[in-house]
Design an enzyme around this catalytic site. Structure first.
Site, PDB file in Angstrom:
ATOM      1  CG  ASN A   5      -7.027  38.946  17.743  1.00 40.55           C
ATOM      2  OD1 ASN A   5      -6.568  39.977  18.219  1.00 40.55           O
ATOM      3  ND2 ASN A   5      -7.605  38.010  18.491  1.00 40.55           N
ATOM      4  CD  GLU A   6      -3.949  36.951  21.207  1.00 38.82           C
ATOM      5  OE1 GLU A   6      -4.225  35.738  21.324  1.00 38.82           O
ATOM      6  OE2 GLU A   6      -3.998  37.750  22.158  1.00 38.82           O
ATOM      7  N   PRO A   7      -1.929  36.141  15.296  1.00 41.58           N
ATOM      8  CG  PRO A   7      -0.959  37.208  13.462  1.00 41.58           C
ATOM      9  CD  PRO A   7      -1.678  37.484  14.754  1.00 41.58           C
ATOM     10  CE1 TYR A  37      -6.216  38.606  26.277  1.00 40.77           C
ATOM     11  CE2 TYR A  37      -4.064  37.713  25.698  1.00 40.77           C
ATOM     12  CZ  TYR A  37      -5.300  38.187  25.334  1.00 40.77           C
ATOM     13  OH  TYR A  37      -5.629  38.233  24.003  1.00 40.77           O
TER      14      TYR A  37
END
Length: 217
Positions: free
Chosen positions: A124-126, A209
């Site tokens: 996740n969002e590495p 976002y």
């Protein structure tokens, strides 16, 4: 029920972390993130009922939470199942580890519980800047090993791999989208990742976002 709805509001965030297709009319799909690391989590059956009652037909789990997965069985809700960042190293280092993870968390819930898993989100969002490259070396090998494990399990046509990425993988020197490109420090890695996903029926997922962007603008 009011308390349950307030708790659900904490757990579920409508986001672009899962591929959601919207049109002006009608809405074609509605998805939510289901976070399970909470002090007072709702029972899975209540969460699933609330999702269905409010029109959600897709959900992302950030990790393979057994109660949540069991509750999603035969629910009509499509699932993106997350493999957490902390597992990237072990899965990248061993295809056997990837196979065991797929058997335990994908095959079992698809065949035994009727969970409609459509994607495995590897990490996740590495590539988030704040991680300072911690997961960069492991991400693509982990994706490759998970894909190989899905093929071996006979699930590759139903379940596809993806990597949810933060929008900071992309930048533009002058602020114009047309001038943008992948960040220089990960440009080669991003091209390799996108090529692998394209060649194997995977998708590229970008988390955006809008509220955060508006707050900082």
């Amino acid at each position: 029920m009011a308390a349950a709805l307030r708790a659900l509001a904490v757990l579920l965030w409508v986001a672009a972390a899962y591929p959601v297709v919207f049109r002006a009319r009608p809405v074609q799909a509605l998805a939510a993130n289901w976070g399970t690391r909470a002090l007072h989590p709702l029972p899975g059956d209540i969460t699933v009922r609330l999702l269905r009652d409010n029109g959600f037909d897709k959900v992302k789990l950030f990790e393979a939470d057994p109660p949540a997965l069991r509750a999603l069985g035969h629910s009509g809700i499509q699932v993106m199942l997350g493999l957490p960042n902390e597992l990237l190293g072990s899965v990248a280092a061993s295809v056997t580890a990837a196979e065991q993870w797929v058997i335990q968390n994908v095959s079992t819930y698809v065949s035994k519980y009727g969970v409609d898993i459509r994607y495995v989100a590897v990490g996740n969002e590495p590539f988030l800047k704040s991680y300072k490259g911690k997961f960069e070396a492991a991400t693509l090998p982990a994706v490759q090993n998970v894909q190989a494990a899905l093929v071996k399990a006979g699930l590759a046509r139903q379940v596809h791999v993806t990597v949810p990425l933060n929008a900071d993988v992309y930048e533009s020197g002058d602020g114009r989208p047309s001038s943008g490109d992948f960040r220089p420090d990960i440009a080669g890695l991003m091209v390799s990742l996108v090529r692998f996903l394209l060649d194997n029926g995977g998708v590229l997922t970008i988390n955006i976002y809008p509220s955060t962007t508006l707050h900082h603008s």
